[in-house]
Design an enzyme around this catalytic site. Structure first.
Site, PDB file in Angstrom:
ATOM      1  N   ARG A  15      11.266  10.617  -1.007  1.00 41.64           N
ATOM      2  CA  ARG A  15      11.405   9.257  -1.099  1.00 41.64           C
ATOM      3  C   ARG A  15      10.547   8.256  -0.123  1.00 41.64           C
ATOM      4  O   ARG A  15      10.699   7.133  -0.200  1.00 41.64           O
ATOM      5  CB  ARG A  15      12.991   8.998  -1.018  1.00 41.64           C
ATOM      6  CG  ARG A  15      13.622   9.349  -2.275  1.00 41.64           C
ATOM      7  CD  ARG A  15      15.237   9.562  -2.162  1.00 41.64           C
ATOM      8  NE  ARG A  15      15.323  10.435  -1.184  1.00 41.64           N
ATOM      9  CZ  ARG A  15      16.702  10.669  -0.693  1.00 41.64           C
ATOM     10  NH1 ARG A  15      17.805   9.744  -1.034  1.00 41.64           N
ATOM     11  NH2 ARG A  15      17.250  11.691  -0.117  1.00 41.64           N
ATOM     12  N   ALA A 382     -18.300 -24.437  26.764  1.00 45.65           N
ATOM     13  CA  ALA A 382     -17.977 -24.064  25.469  1.00 45.65           C
ATOM     14  C   ALA A 382     -19.366 -23.226  24.727  1.00 45.65           C
ATOM     15  O   ALA A 382     -20.610 -23.602  25.037  1.00 45.65           O
ATOM     16  CB  ALA A 382     -17.637 -25.135  24.596  1.00 45.65           C
TER      17      ALA A 382
END
Ligand code: UD1
Ligand code: CA
Length: 457
Positions: A15, A382
């Site tokens: 199952r 950045a």
């Protein structure tokens, strides 16, 4: 005390609808069977006999790679003829004077405490059963007691009378025996029952017939005896386990914003005044120092977070080592080998890998720092990328203390930036920069005055 353990794990697990053996499906990040074996190790079992049948090669391969702290003996049950038959495959190897505990590989949360009590009971009486009183006994073996309350038999659901089906005390399947007695009773098992199987549970009636008192321990903890047959039961047990863990942490002084939304899949060491927001997942081994704050939707894998660190929302850390006072995220990704000094700041959309970043340095936005060594007090602008990969090999970038890297810079490794140097924004740096120098590596700006834009024809 001298105890051997037999773990039954030969069942098919139909199952689960899975190619992975049922007992290797994980609960809290660890295979169910590993939980069971850990419990056996915790009670100092001498020998563990693991009875497997279906997919035993896969189970074996797993434990070859993840060995346990005890002698693991592999026993093959080629045909699944019942729990009694499974135990018969292992029993001959066990010395008569030992105590034997029978566990199930798909009952993961059995506690060493209960096992110890069963062990002691079986030593005293020869046989002991772990039982549970439940509102939903359907499908399980019922415990039959006489007027005096002594156990006389276990009757399987399929063999039970309508009257017996009303009994709410069930057999959890976990039993303990004197080994010599067990071997004796196993000889008398037959398949004369509704399922045509050798029932281990029939040993109970046989013991009574031999004049033995069957000892029993009633657990009040459903979870410790919950067997797993499908993925829904596994998910439900996982939730229960996680909530319990979270509540425990809260009682130990951790601020847990929502105990229903915390998943800890592995060992965790945690300091004082830690604050955990919702939907945090921790996998592997993690450590959180004192006063650590973790925001929502953060994943931590095998990481060590120093005192006073703050990890903001949606960050993902794996194999990262943070000293104290670091601030990470939101939306940061720290990959294995990331080592941060005190008070480092890693901001949004920054990825780091195999890099050492010194104290007080900042990588605040949109950068990739890989295979790099960054000194203290460095500011990375950045969009800075350490170009560490030439398509074949990885190369190192060294950025020394006090460097300022302007935005949108490509540092083509191997390359080194000297102490206190400055790199102009938009540079492609391909050769080393001396201490305190300004490096600019970009096309020179040209202004064309009076420029006319093209017009549509
Ligand atoms: C068994 C008990 C039942 C108990 C229930 C608890 C018997 C006869 N019945 O039910 O009283 O209430 O557990 O869950 O013992 N296994 C093998 N080889 C086999 C058969 C089973 O290794 O030939 C293993 C399975 O993988 C599983 C465990 O034994 O881990 C129990 O088997 P399962 O079929 O789930 O239990 P039942 O026999 O239905
Ligand atoms: Ca079952």
């Amino acid at each position: 005390m001298s105890t051997d353990v037999i773990v039954l794990a030969a069942g098919k697990g139909t199952r689960m609808y899975s190619d992975l053996p049922k007992v290797l499906h994980t609960l809290a990040g660890k295979p169910m069977l590993s939980h069971v074996l850990d419990a056996a190790v915790a009670i100092d079992a001498d020998n563990i006999y693991l009875v497997t049948g279906f997919q035993s090669a896969q189970i074996r391969a797993y434990f070859d790679q993840h060995p346990i702290d005890a002698q693991l003996n592999w026993v093959e049950q080629t045909e699944q003829l019942g729990t009694g038959h499974a135990v018969m495959q292992a029993a001959p190897a066990i010395d008569d004077d030992k105590t034997v505990l029978v566990l199930y590989g798909d009952v993961p949360l059995i506690t060493p405490g209960s096992l110890q009590q069963l062990q002691q009971q079986a030593e005293a009486t020869g046989i002991a059963v772990l039982t549970l009183v439940t509102d939903s006994p359907e499908g399980l073996g019922r415990i039959i007691r006489d007027q005096a309350g002594e156990i006389t038999a276990i009757v399987e659901e399929k063999d039970a009378s309508a009257q017996q089906k009303l009994i709410t005390e069930i057999n959890t399947g976990i039993m303990a025996f004197n080994a010599g007695r067990l071997k004796h009773w196993l000889k008398s098992l037959t398949t004369a029952n509704a399922q045509g199987e050798y029932y281990l549970t029939d040993t109970v009636a046989l013991a009574c017939a031999d004049g033995y008192k069957v000892a029993s321990l009633q657990t009040h903890d459903n979870n410790e005896v919950q067997g797993i047959n499908n993925r829904l039961q596994l998910a439900d047990l996982e939730r229960d386990y996680q909530i319990r863990q979270a509540r425990q942490l809260a009682l130990q002084g951790v601020t847990v914003r929502d105990p229903a939304r915390l998943d800890i899949r592995g060992p965790l060491l945690i300091g004082r005044d830690v604050c955990l927001d919702a939907n945090i997942i921790m996998e592997g081994s993690n450590r959180l120092g004192d006063r650590v704050t973790i925001g929502p939707n953060v994943t931590l894998i095998d990481s060590d977070i120093g005192d006073d660190c703050v990890i903001l929302a949606n960050s993902h850390l794996e194999g990262a080592n943070l000293s104290s006072g670091c601030k990470i995220g939101p939306f940061a990704r720290l990959r294995p080998g990331t080592e941060l000094g005190n008070n480092v700041r890693i901001g949004n959309f920054v990825e780091t890998k195999k890099s050492l970043i010194g104290p007080d340095s900042k990588v605040n936005h949109l950068s990739y720092i890989g295979d790099a060594s960054v000194g203290e007090n460095v500011n990375i602008g950045a969009g800075t990328i350490t170009c560490n990969y030439d398509g074949v090999n990885k190369h190192k970038t060294t950025i020394n203390a006090g460097v300022f890297v302007g935005s949108n810079t490509a540092l083509v490794a191997p390359v080194s930036i000297g102490r206190g140097a400055t790199v102009g924004a938009g540079s492609v740096i391909t050769s080393d920069v001396p201490d305190n120098a300004l490096a600019i590596g970009r096309g020179k700006q040209k202004n064309i005055s009076g420029w006319k834009r093209p017009v549509k024809k």
